[in-house]
Motif scaffolding. Structure first.
Motif, PDB file in Angstrom:
ATOM      1  N   LEU A  63       0.824  -1.204   0.000  1.00  0.00           N
ATOM      2  CA  LEU A  63       0.000   0.000   0.000  1.00  0.00           C
ATOM      3  C   LEU A  63       0.861   1.258   0.000  1.00  0.00           C
ATOM      4  CD1 LEU A  63      -2.779  -0.972   2.580  1.00  0.00           C
ATOM      5  CD2 LEU A  63      -2.882  -1.095   0.082  1.00  0.00           C
ATOM      6  N   MET A  64       2.019   1.177   0.638  1.00  0.00           N
ATOM      7  CA  MET A  64       2.932   2.316   0.688  1.00  0.00           C
ATOM      8  C   MET A  64       3.648   2.564  -0.634  1.00  0.00           C
ATOM      9  SD  MET A  64       4.665   1.469   4.379  1.00  0.00           S
ATOM     10  CE  MET A  64       3.700   1.409   5.888  1.00  0.00           C
ATOM     11  N   GLY A  65       3.593   1.579  -1.546  1.00  0.00           N
ATOM     12  CA  GLY A  65       4.314   1.711  -2.798  1.00  0.00           C
ATOM     13  C   GLY A  65       5.759   1.276  -2.706  1.00  0.00           C
ATOM     14  N   GLY A  72      -4.600  -6.400  -9.070  1.00  0.00           N
ATOM     15  CA  GLY A  72      -5.643  -5.612  -8.454  1.00  0.00           C
ATOM     16  C   GLY A  72      -5.340  -4.129  -8.439  1.00  0.00           C
ATOM     17  N   SER A  73      -6.202  -3.378  -7.748  1.00  0.00           N
ATOM     18  CA  SER A  73      -6.049  -1.926  -7.719  1.00  0.00           C
ATOM     19  C   SER A  73      -6.322  -1.401  -6.321  1.00  0.00           C
ATOM     20  CB  SER A  73      -7.005  -1.253  -8.715  1.00  0.00           C
ATOM     21  OG  SER A  73      -8.346  -1.443  -8.325  1.00  0.00           O
ATOM     22  N   VAL A  74      -5.650  -0.296  -6.001  1.00  0.00           N
ATOM     23  CA  VAL A  74      -5.834   0.415  -4.732  1.00  0.00           C
ATOM     24  C   VAL A  74      -6.154   1.855  -5.071  1.00  0.00           C
ATOM     25  CG1 VAL A  74      -4.781   1.153  -2.571  1.00  0.00           C
ATOM     26  CG2 VAL A  74      -4.232  -1.096  -3.526  1.00  0.00           C
ATOM     27  N   GLU A  80      -6.383   6.024  -8.497  1.00  0.00           N
ATOM     28  CA  GLU A  80      -5.455   4.903  -8.381  1.00  0.00           C
ATOM     29  C   GLU A  80      -4.146   5.394  -7.762  1.00  0.00           C
ATOM     30  OE1 GLU A  80      -5.394   1.655  -9.330  1.00  0.00           O
ATOM     31  OE2 GLU A  80      -7.209   1.383 -10.534  1.00  0.00           O
ATOM     32  N   LEU A  81      -3.757   4.790  -6.621  1.00  0.00           N
ATOM     33  CA  LEU A  81      -2.523   5.210  -5.976  1.00  0.00           C
ATOM     34  C   LEU A  81      -1.315   5.007  -6.885  1.00  0.00           C
ATOM     35  CD1 LEU A  81      -2.649   4.142  -2.208  1.00  0.00           C
ATOM     36  CD2 LEU A  81      -2.525   6.435  -3.160  1.00  0.00           C
ATOM     37  N   ASP A  82      -1.272   3.867  -7.585  1.00  0.00           N
ATOM     38  CA  ASP A  82      -0.131   3.582  -8.459  1.00  0.00           C
ATOM     39  C   ASP A  82      -0.034   4.579  -9.609  1.00  0.00           C
ATOM     40  OD1 ASP A  82       0.775   1.508  -6.976  1.00  0.00           O
ATOM     41  OD2 ASP A  82      -0.023  -0.083  -8.254  1.00  0.00           O
ATOM     42  N   GLY A  83      -1.155   5.211  -9.968  1.00  0.00           N
ATOM     43  CA  GLY A  83      -1.150   6.126 -11.097  1.00  0.00           C
ATOM     44  C   GLY A  83      -0.829   7.562 -10.728  1.00  0.00           C
ATOM     45  N   LEU A  84      -0.711   7.852  -9.427  1.00  0.00           N
ATOM     46  CA  LEU A  84      -0.434   9.224  -9.017  1.00  0.00           C
ATOM     47  C   LEU A  84       1.041   9.563  -9.218  1.00  0.00           C
ATOM     48  CD1 LEU A  84      -2.385   9.446  -5.623  1.00  0.00           C
ATOM     49  CD2 LEU A  84      -3.091  10.366  -7.841  1.00  0.00           C
ATOM     50  N   PRO A  85       1.351  10.780  -9.671  1.00  0.00           N
ATOM     51  CA  PRO A  85       2.744  11.219  -9.689  1.00  0.00           C
ATOM     52  C   PRO A  85       3.343  11.101  -8.296  1.00  0.00           C
ATOM     53  CG  PRO A  85       1.354  12.777 -10.855  1.00  0.00           C
ATOM     54  CD  PRO A  85       0.427  11.818 -10.171  1.00  0.00           C
ATOM     55  N   ALA A  86       4.645  10.842  -8.226  1.00  0.00           N
ATOM     56  CA  ALA A  86       5.293  10.567  -6.937  1.00  0.00           C
ATOM     57  C   ALA A  86       5.063  11.681  -5.933  1.00  0.00           C
ATOM     58  CB  ALA A  86       6.788  10.347  -7.152  1.00  0.00           C
TER      59      ALA A  86
END
Length: 268
Positions: A63-65, A72-74, A80-86
């Protein structure tokens, strides 16, 4: 467009470890917990429980990346957390780990101030309002006496309090904590859980933490995620006690779980 779904949502999530890529084939991934569908609401504290080695830290780190999802997706408030810029992810989610942190000769206040850097970078000065935020947060955590002390000279429990201050100064939507009470004595563990509940409710933060403190989580957690045997069950303490999950997962040959007192007791 509809209203964004608030809080944290896990949909068909699988966590574990990627296999090394070896040309021309890739090995088999190691799955730790699969088929996770769970929610954590704003303004609440969700406690992640499970036996040693069940996958609590693996889930939190995913979840923290810090490690990739296997599937799956969070989402956080529909994004989407994975899709957010850092940098945006750093602004919206904060992390407190049990790993030892080395910050040179910084004081407690200076470490707490690091929580503002995702918002405007390391070169900018804090505004008067941000300085007040740091002061208020240290006071809320009863850590004002640590403000001018070197972080390197603090005890593990004091360091944990300052790292929590840094996370809260960040003003995140999501706060993730891996075993936050690991270095605290019994009374301080209760105080910390009560403080996290109050902060979550006051600020509308979604708080998710992993813990070995099963009885404390049953008494004070707003919701529970229970990991056992590569599966995750979610619900309130009442629900997971009533359906027998708590007893099934944590009872031993020597101890049994008493639903009435919500404690583990020696078998007669």
């Amino acid at each position: 467009m509809g209203t964004p779904d608030p809080g944290l949502r896990l949909t068909d999530v699988v966590v574990g470890y990627r296999s090394p890529r070896r040309w021309p084939l890739r090995g088999v991934d190691t799955v730790v917990v699969a088929d996770i569908n769970a929610r954590a609401e704003p303004g609440t504290v969700t406690a992640v429980l499970g036996p040693n080695g069940a996958g609590k830290s693996t889930l939190l780190r995913s979840l923290m990346g810090l490690q990739p999802l296997l599937a799956g997706s969070v989402t956080l408030a529909g994004d989407e957390l994975d899709g957010l810029p850092a940098r945006e992810r750093a602004r919206r989610s904060a992390v407190v780990l049990t790993d030892r942190v080395e910050v040179g000769l910084l004081t407690g206040r200076e470490v707490a101030e690091l929580g503002r850097h995702p918002h405007h970078g390391f070169s900018s000065r804090l505004s008067p309002a941000e300085h007040r935020l740091v002061d208020d947060t240290l006071q809320r955590l009863h850590a004002e006496a640590l403000a001018d002390r070197r972080f390197s000279e603090m005890s593990d429990g004091q360091r944990q309090r300052i790292l929590l201050a840094r996370a809260l100064v960040q003003q995140p939507e999501l706060l993730l904590l891996d075993e936050p009470s690991a270095f605290l004595d019994v009374g301080a563990r209760v105080d910390l859980m009560a403080l996290l509940q109050a902060i979550a409710a006051d600020r509308g933060i979604t708080v998710v933490l992993s813990t070995h403190e099963v009885e404390l989580a049953l008494r004070m957690g707003d919701a529970l995620w229970l990991i056992d045997g590569s599966r995750l069950s979610s619900g309130t303490a009442d629900e997971l006690i009533a359906n027998g999950e708590i007893g099934r997962v944590f009872e031993t040959a020597v101890t049994h779980f008493d639903p009435g007192s919500r404690t583990f007791q020696l078998r007669p």
